[in-house]
Design an enzyme around this catalytic site. Structure first.
Site, PDB file in Angstrom:
ATOM      1  N   GLU A 100      85.045  43.574 -20.156  1.00 53.35           N
ATOM      2  CA  GLU A 100      84.248  42.934 -19.106  1.00 53.35           C
ATOM      3  C   GLU A 100      82.751  43.054 -19.363  1.00 53.35           C
ATOM      4  OE1 GLU A 100      86.148  45.626 -15.923  1.00 53.35           O
ATOM      5  OE2 GLU A 100      84.062  45.527 -15.278  1.00 53.35           O
ATOM      6  N   CYS A 142      74.977  43.050 -18.782  1.00 47.02           N
ATOM      7  CA  CYS A 142      75.486  44.389 -19.112  1.00 47.02           C
ATOM      8  C   CYS A 142      76.735  44.195 -19.966  1.00 47.02           C
ATOM      9  CB  CYS A 142      75.822  45.120 -17.810  1.00 47.02           C
ATOM     10  SG  CYS A 142      76.652  46.694 -18.074  1.00 47.02           S
ATOM     11  N   CYS A 181      87.375  53.874 -23.631  1.00 45.15           N
ATOM     12  CA  CYS A 181      86.383  54.897 -23.964  1.00 45.15           C
ATOM     13  C   CYS A 181      87.093  56.232 -24.076  1.00 45.15           C
ATOM     14  CB  CYS A 181      85.341  54.966 -22.841  1.00 45.15           C
ATOM     15  SG  CYS A 181      84.014  56.154 -23.147  1.00 45.15           S
ATOM     16  N   CYS A 197      84.563  60.937 -18.870  1.00 48.61           N
ATOM     17  CA  CYS A 197      83.780  61.293 -17.667  1.00 48.61           C
ATOM     18  C   CYS A 197      84.667  61.120 -16.432  1.00 48.61           C
ATOM     19  CB  CYS A 197      82.528  60.422 -17.564  1.00 48.61           C
ATOM     20  SG  CYS A 197      81.418  60.639 -18.960  1.00 48.61           S
ATOM     21  N   CYS A 229      84.545  57.947 -13.983  1.00 49.53           N
ATOM     22  CA  CYS A 229      84.422  56.620 -14.593  1.00 49.53           C
ATOM     23  C   CYS A 229      85.788  55.983 -14.839  1.00 49.53           C
ATOM     24  CB  CYS A 229      83.658  56.755 -15.913  1.00 49.53           C
ATOM     25  SG  CYS A 229      83.467  55.186 -16.764  1.00 49.53           S
ATOM     26  N   SER A 287      72.693  53.040 -23.150  1.00 53.18           N
ATOM     27  CA  SER A 287      72.995  54.207 -22.327  1.00 53.18           C
ATOM     28  C   SER A 287      74.028  55.086 -23.021  1.00 53.18           C
ATOM     29  CB  SER A 287      73.539  53.722 -20.975  1.00 53.18           C
ATOM     30  OG  SER A 287      73.922  54.810 -20.176  1.00 53.18           O
ATOM     31  N   LEU A 321      72.774  61.837 -17.380  1.00 51.70           N
ATOM     32  CA  LEU A 321      72.609  63.281 -17.183  1.00 51.70           C
ATOM     33  C   LEU A 321      73.562  63.783 -16.089  1.00 51.70           C
ATOM     34  CD1 LEU A 321      70.908  65.627 -18.245  1.00 51.70           C
ATOM     35  CD2 LEU A 321      69.155  65.047 -16.574  1.00 51.70           C
ATOM     36  N   ASN A 324      80.171  55.216  -7.502  1.00 53.97           N
ATOM     37  CA  ASN A 324      81.063  54.165  -7.045  1.00 53.97           C
ATOM     38  C   ASN A 324      82.482  54.738  -7.102  1.00 53.97           C
ATOM     39  OD1 ASN A 324      82.041  51.635  -6.426  1.00 53.97           O
ATOM     40  ND2 ASN A 324      80.651  50.618  -7.866  1.00 53.97           N
ATOM     41  N   CYS A 346      82.253  50.111 -13.280  1.00 50.44           N
ATOM     42  CA  CYS A 346      82.570  49.762 -14.668  1.00 50.44           C
ATOM     43  C   CYS A 346      84.069  49.895 -14.913  1.00 50.44           C
ATOM     44  CB  CYS A 346      81.915  50.732 -15.648  1.00 50.44           C
ATOM     45  SG  CYS A 346      80.192  50.973 -15.410  1.00 50.44           S
TER      46      CYS A 346
HETATM   47  N1  SAH Z   1      78.961  55.595 -22.169  1.00 51.97           N
HETATM   48  C1  SAH Z   1      77.665  55.259 -21.685  1.00 51.97           C
HETATM   49  C2  SAH Z   1      77.666  53.969 -20.872  1.00 51.97           C
HETATM   50  C3  SAH Z   1      78.568  54.113 -19.690  1.00 51.97           C
HETATM   51  S1  SAH Z   1      78.372  53.324 -18.171  1.00 51.97           S
HETATM   52  C4  SAH Z   1      77.112  56.392 -20.862  1.00 51.97           C
HETATM   53  O1  SAH Z   1      77.848  57.329 -20.584  1.00 51.97           O
HETATM   54  O2  SAH Z   1      75.943  56.367 -20.525  1.00 51.97           O
HETATM   55  C5  SAH Z   1      76.774  53.388 -17.575  1.00 51.97           C
HETATM   56  C6  SAH Z   1      76.475  54.434 -16.512  1.00 51.97           C
HETATM   57  O3  SAH Z   1      77.325  54.326 -15.362  1.00 51.97           O
HETATM   58  C7  SAH Z   1      76.616  55.852 -17.028  1.00 51.97           C
HETATM   59  O4  SAH Z   1      75.528  56.596 -16.570  1.00 51.97           O
HETATM   60  C8  SAH Z   1      77.907  56.290 -16.357  1.00 51.97           C
HETATM   61  O5  SAH Z   1      77.989  57.688 -16.290  1.00 51.97           O
HETATM   62  C9  SAH Z   1      77.804  55.619 -15.012  1.00 51.97           C
HETATM   63  N2  SAH Z   1      79.055  55.464 -14.276  1.00 51.97           N
HETATM   64  C10 SAH Z   1      80.305  55.235 -14.747  1.00 51.97           C
HETATM   65  N3  SAH Z   1      81.196  55.142 -13.757  1.00 51.97           N
HETATM   66  C11 SAH Z   1      80.497  55.309 -12.616  1.00 51.97           C
HETATM   67  C12 SAH Z   1      80.862  55.324 -11.233  1.00 51.97           C
HETATM   68  N4  SAH Z   1      82.124  55.146 -10.850  1.00 51.97           N
HETATM   69  N5  SAH Z   1      79.871  55.507 -10.334  1.00 51.97           N
HETATM   70  C13 SAH Z   1      78.585  55.680 -10.730  1.00 51.97           C
HETATM   71  N6  SAH Z   1      78.184  55.677 -11.995  1.00 51.97           N
HETATM   72  C14 SAH Z   1      79.131  55.510 -12.939  1.00 51.97           C
END
Ligand code: SAH
Length: 363
Positions: free
Chosen positions: A93, A106, A113, A117, A120, A192, A216, A291, A334
């Site tokens: 997506e 984006c 992935c 995390c 996510c 990112s 972070l 989210n 995402c």
């Molecule tokens: N792998 C990269 C890009 C990922 S997505 C990274 O970790 O930075 C971009 C951002 O959205 C990242 O900061 C990720 O931690 C955040 N993110 C992912 N899922 C999320 C959610 N459910 N709510 C808020 N932020 C989220």
């Protein structure tokens, strides 16, 4: 041997390929222009190339062209979420956002992935594969064709960890910002990362002017470990050193992303600790109200907590913004559109299984 994906070849490599085919040098320019400026969907569209050459090219090379499966448009702010199918049936997506300063896309950098995390949705099924440079580019090309509007900003913040697909990412970044292609300004591109330290150093040395955003999400190693498994490999002090190196090499202000998770990382004490990390650095903090995804218990920090957190940072003279939640009414976080699509397919397959007495047939 795998066939060459012609749309993933930088201009210089395309030139060599065309020389190898005994074609004149200007053919490479014409071809590059068709692929990366006119955004042709196939060799057939390249009408100023002879039919004979087009046939030869299609016999020899693969041509990446994403197939749009679905598009959802937000009624609130016009944000569009696209679901694209790749040649092997995988889906990814991408998101198109309209801002006053221009259109932003984006993109995803991987199918799935492996960073894990906890909050996510993109990582729940692990990593399927890396995206090629052409598959990253074509997310922007397909959206440009569909909207008829120029894209001025690109953020690599969709599914995937871009620095876990390092070589392809760098080819993509150079082609995206190449003056022979769409020529998007490097300063309008953000990558990112969850913090793969060695590749943050490599990226700093690439002589690119892109913005680096670091996810972070916590100001102590202990809290970060509870949210992000990668924190077990690299501690915050190492991340800060890598960010300082990036800034010293590029002069680009670092973005720290901080997703506010209710009761986890949203206290005044967290804000104070974050201020200590950010204070000495040329940086900007992007606060993201988490989210929630249905597979995990995490909840969004309360609105007044978010405001108090931001106030605290501002009192400490830290530049920060709360990320506007774009497209709240369409599969939010995402990876959620892709997940919904995949589980719908599984259910459809299930119905078919029954219909065929358990003999699975792929559509
Ligand atoms: N792998 C990269 C890009 C990922 S997505 C990274 O970790 O930075 C971009 C951002 O959205 C990242 O900061 C990720 O931690 C955040 N993110 C992912 N899922 C999320 C959610 N459910 N709510 C808020 N932020 C989220």
């Amino acid at each position: 041997m795998d066939r060459i994906d012609i749309k993933s070849l930088p201009f210089e490599e395309l030139k060599k390929e065309m020389e190898g085919l005994g074609e004149k040098a200007f053919r490479a320019k014409q071809l590059y222009d068709w692929m990366h400026v006119k955004l042709a969907g196939s060799f057939e569209e390249m009408t100023n190339l002879s039919k004979e050459l087009r046939t030869r090219l299609s016999e020899r090379y693969d041509y990446t062209a994403l197939n749009q499966v679905e598009v959802q448009e937000s009624r609130i702010d016009g944000t569009r979420k696209y679901l694209f199918e790749l040649h092997d049936g995988n889906v990814i997506e991408s998101v198109w956002m309209k801002y006053k300063h221009g259109n932003s896309v984006c993109i995803s950098s991987q199918v799935g992935c492996r960073m894990g995390c906890r909050f996510c949705a993109s990582t729940l099924d692990g990593l399927e594969r890396n995206l090629s440079p052409a598959e990253m580019l074509d997310q922007i090309y397909a959206i440009t064709r569909q909207t008829g509007e120029r894209v001025s900003n690109v953020v690599v913040m969709g599914t995937g960890e871009p620095l876990d697909n390092y070589e392809n990412l760098c080819v993509f970044l150079r082609m995206l910002t190449d003056e022979n292609g769409l020529h998007i300004s490097q300063r309008n591109v953000t990558v990112s990362t969850c913090g793969l330290v060695p590749n943050m150093y490599r990226l700093a040395d690439e002589k690119l002017q892109i913005t680096l955003a670091l996810s972070l999400h916590a100001a102590t190693d202990e809290k970060r470990k509870s949210l992000m498994p990668i924190a077990n490999r690299f501690c915050i002090a190492e991340l800060m050193d890598a960010c300082d190196y990036y800034f010293s090499k590029t002069g680009r202000r670092i973005t720290f992303e901080y997703s506010l998770v209710g009761g986890v990382n949203d206290t005044d004490e967290d804000a104070e600790r974050l201020s200590k990390l950010a204070g000495p650095r040329c940086c900007h903090i992007n606060l993201i109200p988490v989210n929630p995804i249905k597979e995990r218990e995490y909840v969004q920090a309360e609105a007044k907590r978010i405001a108090a957190f931001k106030n605290k940072l501002e009192k400490n003279r830290i530049a920060c913004t709360i990320r506007r939640e774009m497209g709240r009414d369409i599969d939010g976080a995402c990876g959620q559109l892709r997940r919904r699509h995949m589980s719908a397919h599984k259910e459809a397959d299930g119905v078919k299984d029954v219909f065929h007495n358990g003999h699975r047939e792929k559509a």
